[in-house]
Design a protein around this motif. Structure first.
Motif, PDB file in Angstrom:
ATOM      1  N   SER A   1       0.864  -1.174   0.028  1.00  0.00           N
ATOM      2  CA  SER A   1       0.076  -0.050  -0.107  1.00  0.00           C
ATOM      3  C   SER A   1       0.861   1.307  -0.086  1.00  0.00           C
ATOM      4  O   SER A   1       2.032   1.091   0.494  1.00  0.00           O
ATOM      5  N   GLY A   2       0.441   2.331  -0.508  1.00  0.00           N
ATOM      6  CA  GLY A   2       1.134   3.672  -0.528  1.00  0.00           C
ATOM      7  C   GLY A   2       0.405   4.826  -0.604  1.00  0.00           C
ATOM      8  O   GLY A   2      -1.132   4.857  -0.279  1.00  0.00           O
TER       9      GLY A   2
ATOM     10  N   ASN B   1      -3.392  -1.511   6.153  1.00  0.00           N
ATOM     11  CA  ASN B   1      -3.437  -2.350   4.766  1.00  0.00           C
ATOM     12  C   ASN B   1      -4.843  -2.521   4.395  1.00  0.00           C
ATOM     13  O   ASN B   1      -4.978  -3.512   3.595  1.00  0.00           O
TER      14      ASN B   1
ATOM     15  N   LYS C   1       4.627   4.662   8.515  1.00  0.00           N
ATOM     16  CA  LYS C   1       4.397   3.366   8.204  1.00  0.00           C
ATOM     17  C   LYS C   1       5.683   2.798   7.259  1.00  0.00           C
ATOM     18  O   LYS C   1       5.769   3.105   6.216  1.00  0.00           O
TER      19      LYS C   1
ATOM     20  N   LEU D   1       5.806   0.881   3.787  1.00  0.00           N
ATOM     21  CA  LEU D   1       5.037   1.692   2.629  1.00  0.00           C
ATOM     22  C   LEU D   1       5.657   1.295   1.264  1.00  0.00           C
ATOM     23  O   LEU D   1       6.858   1.406   1.190  1.00  0.00           O
TER      24      LEU D   1
ATOM     25  N   ARG E   1       8.837   8.898   2.728  1.00  0.00           N
ATOM     26  CA  ARG E   1       7.853   8.007   3.602  1.00  0.00           C
ATOM     27  C   ARG E   1       7.914   6.580   3.151  1.00  0.00           C
ATOM     28  O   ARG E   1       7.598   5.638   4.097  1.00  0.00           O
ATOM     29  N   ALA E   2       8.303   6.339   1.937  1.00  0.00           N
ATOM     30  CA  ALA E   2       8.419   4.943   1.385  1.00  0.00           C
ATOM     31  C   ALA E   2       9.494   4.014   1.816  1.00  0.00           C
ATOM     32  O   ALA E   2      10.513   4.651   1.963  1.00  0.00           O
TER      33      ALA E   2
END
Length: 713
Positions: free
Chosen positions: A255-256, A302, A319, A322, A343-344
């Motif tokens: 998820s993203g 998720n 998160k 991510l 963030r990912a």
């Protein structure tokens, strides 16, 4: 402290870290250097480290050690609570949960928990709080600043400034409330340690923040993110970009986040993706806090594939797994872009980062840049209006200076930090302190922003390594080719979209029609400038809900509307494509769920000083298609223009008596058995339609239905 004693402190720090992050966690060398400087040497530290490096571990471990008195002298009282100044509620909620895992009692004071403030303050006094998280806006709240902040500063055991680049007006997300930290820093006892952290600061921002901290140890690390695979795709228009998302969202791992530049784009994108069967939620500054919390939790669990977000989610969302970040439109600087994509990929081996820029990005950047610090003349007008003993509220200042509420508040916050004004209960006071408008610095900052925008365009088109490009933008001396991005290796994605998805996107974006909500109240403070209007707008003077083809920020209609009513658009007759769109809007208005109560009985156009051909031709075509009498043009005696971002009070001041209904039009209005369709090119503040409609109602119109090509924003 001896080396043996420092080793013992490090062992305690490692034990706290294991409670926080798991039994196999080990401090990085720079993490220990920061903790040692804070706990042992009681220094000020600036950590410029990539997202995922573990900046929060530094301040939680340091908090535990300070609160346990690991380095305290015999008889010393325990250290007071750690105060963390953090910009977003999302980060605060994550941090409270993370602290609990390490046995650290954390509380937060913010605008969403006003009813808990007294309880939390009592807990702080009783020594029951280890960490207090506050927003920078609290620092400038009069009650908090005057009644809570002095005692808090005197008892703070550690001050943490998160996202510290916000302190610097060279930073990509400067916030004037952060400048209030100078007062906080000045009130700290002499040996109180301070930690400032950020992942997105180039050399200039780093130097600026370090200077404001004082004698600070700067720990700057590599900004490499070996889990991120960067890519950029040039797609011809918004429909292709939405179609690409619909075709490829399932291929993206986990998820993203899908970032957009505007609220309208986030709302549209989420709606389209839901129509294609995807579980997504929108996240913007206009979404209620409870809905944002629910969306955050759904992403953390998720339960949804993506949050479609504006920069409201830009900082602080935690998160670690991510799997992707997609940008539908480019942020205005590589530094802001690096911060968001960071963030990912923090706890996964690979995360996909994809930029889908559009030609409209430049216009959106230009709009937000226009909201910068106002010209000196407007600043001086406000300063001259303020007195040292009688506070004026922001609404009371609006009739005096032509600035919208948010921009006026921003300016006042800067003046407050500079010492020229002071916020108090009831509004703002002048301090009488001399103040200089720093033209040269503001110009340099504006030039830096323009250079960043050009660099972002270069990033989208570069054939070199994308990660190296971003790292060099942040002055990372270790920047080297990553070997993973679409320019270093074979790209994973191409620009192809399916015919089905493209057709669906074109149909979705081709839908025309947004509501124009009527005003119900006059702006406050009009009496101070001689306008005898206040309170509710009387029922006999109100206009009805209206319609426009679309917003200037819409993905579907934005480009076409800006070409007609944008600041650089030439005046010309209404094109056939737009006539067809207006007709569709009128059909939907007549038969939709919120249909008008009565069909229009006549058409009147608002006299335009900028686009008379466009507005008059639009009114003529509507009258012809609808077989309605065209009663003429209602011309304003106000020749000026407050500009696209003027405030409500100023618009009413300029137009409250500017519309005079000609006798022959008034006679025709009194014979009507239905409302007038009032036609204009754009509804920005909405007050032109309100005041023109009021004049028509006073002249005898049974009702007024406003219709515009575009809604600003």
């Amino acid at each position: 402290m001896s080396e043996v004693e420092r080793v013992a402190v490090r062992e305690c720090a490692e034990e706290v870290l294991r409670r926080l992050a798991g039994e196999h966690a080990v401090l990085r060398e720079d993490q220990w250097r920061a903790i040692e400087a804070l706990v042992v040497d009681r220094r000020r530290v600036l950590c410029v480290q990539r997202t995922g490096w573990g900046k929060s571990a530094v301040y939680f471990v340091a908090t535990a050690l300070l609160r346990d008195g690991i380095t305290a002298e015999p008889g010393d009282p325990p250290a007071g609570p750690t105060v963390i100044v953090s910009p977003l509620l999302a980060l605060m909620r994550n941090q409270v949960e993370a602290a609990a895992r390490a046995g650290i009692r954390a509380r937060t004071i913010n605008s969403a928990n006003l009813d808990e403030w007294s309880e939390i303050t009592a807990e702080i006094r009783a020594g029951e709080v280890d960490v207090l998280l506050i927003s920078p806006e609290r620092l400038n709240n009069p009650d908090f600043r005057d009644n809570v902040l002095p005692g808090l500063a005197a008892s703070t055991g550690l001050l943490v400034v998160d996202e510290a680049h916000c302190v610097s007006d060279w930073g990509h997300d400067f916030r004037p409330d952060y400048r209030r930290l100078r007062t906080f820093l000045a009130g700290l006892p002499g040996l109180t340690p301070v930690l400032a952290t950020t992942a997105t600061a180039n050399s200039r921002v780093t130097a600026d923040v370090a200077e404001q901290l004082g004698d600070a140890l700067v720990l700057r690390g590599s900004l490499e993110r070996d889990s991120l695979r960067l890519a950029a795709l040039e797609l011809p228009n918004p429909a292709h970009r939405l179609a690409w998302l619909a075709d490829h969202l399932d291929r993206l791992p986990g998820s993203g986040i899908v970032y957009t530049l505007t609220v309208a784009a986030a709302t549209e994108t989420a709606e389209f993706l839901r129509s294609r069967g995807f579980a997504v939620a929108s996240y913007t500054g206009q979404v209620e806090d409870s809905a944002r919390r629910a969306a955050e939790q759904d992403l953390l669990d998720n339960k949804i594939k993506a949050l479609v977000a504006t920069s409201a989610l830009g900082m602080g969302f935690d998160k670690p797994d991510l799997g992707f970040v997609v940008h539908l439109g480019a942020p205005p600087s590589p530094i802001a872009y690096y911060q968001q994509v960071g963030r990912a990929g923090r706890a996964v081996e690979h995360a996909e980062v994809i930029l889908l820029p559009g030609p409209e990005d430049v216009a959106i950047w230009r709009y937000f840049a226009s909201l910068a610090f106002p010209p000196e003349e407007q600043v001086r007008t406000v300063l001259d209006a303020l007195s040292p003993d009688r506070p004026l509220s922001t609404p009371a200042l609006e009739p005096i200076v032509d600035l919208r509420r948010t921009r006026l508040e921003l300016m006042l916050k800067v003046l407050d930090v500079d010492g020229a004004v002071r916020r108090t209960r009831g509004g703002w006071l002048a301090t009488g302190e001399p103040w200089t408008y720093d033209t040269a610095r503001l110009r340099r900052v504006a030039e830096a922003r323009t250079a960043e925008q050009k660099t972002m365009i270069e990033y989208a088109g570069t054939t070199a390594c994308r990660m190296e490009f971003l790292r060099r933008c942040l002055d990372d001396p270790e920047a080297t080719p990553c070997g993973r991005c679409d320019n270093c290796a074979d790209p994973l994605f191409d620009a192809e979209v399916s015919a089905e998805a493209l057709a669906a996107a074109q149909t979705f974006l081709g839908h025309a029609g947004v509501e124009i909500s009527p005003k119900k109240m006059w702006p406050t403070g009009l009496a101070t400038v001689g306008v005898p209007l206040k309170g509710k707008i009387g029922p006999s003077e109100q206009i009805l809900p209206g319609r426009a083809v679309g917003r200037l920020s819409d993905l579907g209609w934005g480009d076409r509307l800006r070409a007609l009513v944008g600041p650089e658009a030439a005046d010309s007759a209404i094109p056939e494509e737009m006539v067809a769109a207006v007709v569709e809007v009128l059909k939907g208005w007549a038969h939709g769920q919120d249909a008008w109560a009565q069909r229009p009985a006549a058409v009147v156009s608002v006299g335009s000083h900028r686009r008379p051909k466009l507005v008059d031709s639009l009114a003529e075509r509507i009258a012809a298609v609808g077989r309605l009498p065209l009663l003429g043009t209602l011309t304003s005696t106000h020749a000026g223009d407050s500009g696209p971002r003027g405030n409500s009070a100023q618009r009413v001041l300029a137009l409250h008596d500017a519309f005079a209904v000609p006798p022959e039009m008034a006679e025709a209005l009194r014979d009507l058995h239905g409302p007038v369709l009032l036609v204009d090119d754009m509804s920005d503040s909405g007050w032109t339609m309100v005041l023109a409609g009021r004049a028509l109602r006073q002249a005898g119109a049974p009702g007024v239905l406003p219709l515009a090509l575009a809604v600003a924003g």
